[in-house]
Design a protein around this motif. Sequence first.
Motif, PDB file in Angstrom:
ATOM      1  N   THR A 422       0.839  -1.194   0.000  1.00  0.00           N
ATOM      2  CA  THR A 422       0.000   0.000   0.000  1.00  0.00           C
ATOM      3  C   THR A 422       0.874   1.244   0.000  1.00  0.00           C
ATOM      4  N   LEU A 426      -2.733   4.989   5.101  1.00  0.00           N
ATOM      5  CA  LEU A 426      -2.769   3.648   5.679  1.00  0.00           C
ATOM      6  C   LEU A 426      -4.065   3.355   6.414  1.00  0.00           C
ATOM      7  N   ILE A 442       5.067  -0.806   2.469  1.00  0.00           N
ATOM      8  CA  ILE A 442       4.437   0.501   2.650  1.00  0.00           C
ATOM      9  C   ILE A 442       5.323   1.561   2.014  1.00  0.00           C
ATOM     10  N   PHE A 458      -0.880   0.623  10.949  1.00  0.00           N
ATOM     11  CA  PHE A 458      -0.011  -0.542  10.817  1.00  0.00           C
ATOM     12  C   PHE A 458       0.234  -1.186  12.183  1.00  0.00           C
TER      13      PHE A 458
END
Length: 593
Positions: A422, A426, A442, A458
């Motif tokens: 991603t 987030l 990330i 996260f």
Amino acid sequence: MPQSGTLAASTTEALIHRLTDDALLHIFAKFCELAEWGRYSCGTEVLNLARVCRRWKALIHGCSLFWSRIDLYLFDDCDPSPRVRFWLDRARASPLTIKISAEYGGEYVGYKLHMTRLARILRECMDRWASLTIQTRPDDANFFLRDCVGVVPMLEELQLDLDSYQDEHWDDRSISIDIPFCGEPQPKNATCVTSINIPRFTSSFGLVIASLTLRLTVAPLPFDKIVDALRSCPNLAKFHMESRTCELRPWPLPSTDTISLPRLVHLYLDCSKQLEGLMLALMRFPALESIHLSSHSDYSPDITDTLVQVFRTCSSLSSIALDGGAYYIDSIGISPTSATAPHITLPLVSKFYVRSNAINFPLHHLRLSNVEDLHIESVHFDVAAHFLLNSHRLKSLKLFEIEETPPTNTPHSFPELTSVKTTASLEILDYIHAPQLLSIDISGEYFHYPTKIPLDPFLRLIDRSPPPLRFLRLGSVEFTENYTILCFEGLPFLETLRLGCCSTSDGVLHALGPPSSTQHDLLLPRLTEIDLMYNKNLTPSAIIEFLAFRNGPSRTAAAPMPPRVRGLILLHDPVERRQYCDEIESYGSITAM
């Protein structure tokens, strides 16, 4: 004494002379393979090897493998005929890979005579052509092809890169190219054709073509010629077409019958929405398994309806890609004209890719209950949520530039999800519960500049799952040491760590060193690979201290030690590179630059 002298001579002989003939031939073959027979090499590697010594010369001249690849580069008045005969004599009965390219200066000089001579020689062995590549101007290629009429039973690959170069306009002779080859009634091989021109095939050769790739640059685009080329290849399994022009001719387009492609499995169209819609409306492909559509503007209602029909009739579809380009508009992926359309269930689709809200298609109506690989990019959250929350068998998930993600306290469980990638926002991680997650990547919004991204989602993912994560990459991300250390505390199984263009400082590496009085347990005890790339706040001294602990000579058996690490260190400062790279690399399997 004679025996001992012979033994001494054999042990002092260079290793290369002690190798068997088979070993040498294997080395030569790998050398030529690595050389890739570049455009300007013209097989000189073989000739250079043959000049080394008598033994090498005998081996190379006696092995047809080295002469079966005929790479011809035409220039000036150099006649290629003697070279071709030389190569063919040594290739004997081997299948032939032939490449013909030419040099064109500022003033156009054709190679009609050369091409005619080549055709007269090479047409005698058409039954052994395995691959043919022509990179010349169209008129030169025509002089070669017109004399090569016949069956090509072994031909597996045909590449035509026939550019008009400095010509201001393409004419019909440049746009289309006649391929006079013939196919056998029961062919042993299927042929793959790649061309920037529109080929015209004989009826028998069209039957053996299994893959057709057209990368068209001409404008306006002759739609009728594309249709004719496609219709002449009824056994296609793969069709790939790219074009950047929006102009079609003749206009208005003549009506035409549908094109039946009963064996087509893979379809890739990267062109204007108009051409894309026309092609989809004409083609019939009941066996289609994979479709990739790249249209750099929104789908009109007519094209949307055609695409809906494709999804409904192609029951074998397993892979779908809808690429609207890197554009963002206020649409939410629903066509107003189709808002009440019934759902389309595609139970065999395991791979789905969608990019850009510019795709004005009723995405909410697709039901992909068995999708395993999901890639969603540049869309509103509700489009992403539709696929995310209705996909229970996800294994790989990529989420890029998802806009306007609302907060949630009810994550969705993905028991088989192992990989997440991603960027930037987030917040969507709060929607995910992945107890089997093994890899997460990330990235920030910009490649070389760290983006300030709150890592709280996260950390919450790690806390609630917690996943047996093995791989973690953070790229172009700005974060504090405390966040990173908190993250590492929840990743006892991590084996690979990659930090690139991040704002991380020395404290992170210190935390990965020996446990302190405040930090009782070793962080990342299973770490075996670390890449640190262009993190400008990391100092070489901290990197060396970390490597000395993990890989250095101070390691003893008295206390349990973590495994040694390997990896890549790219220092941000050129001066530091010169000063510290050698010392960093002294700590084992580490590459420093």
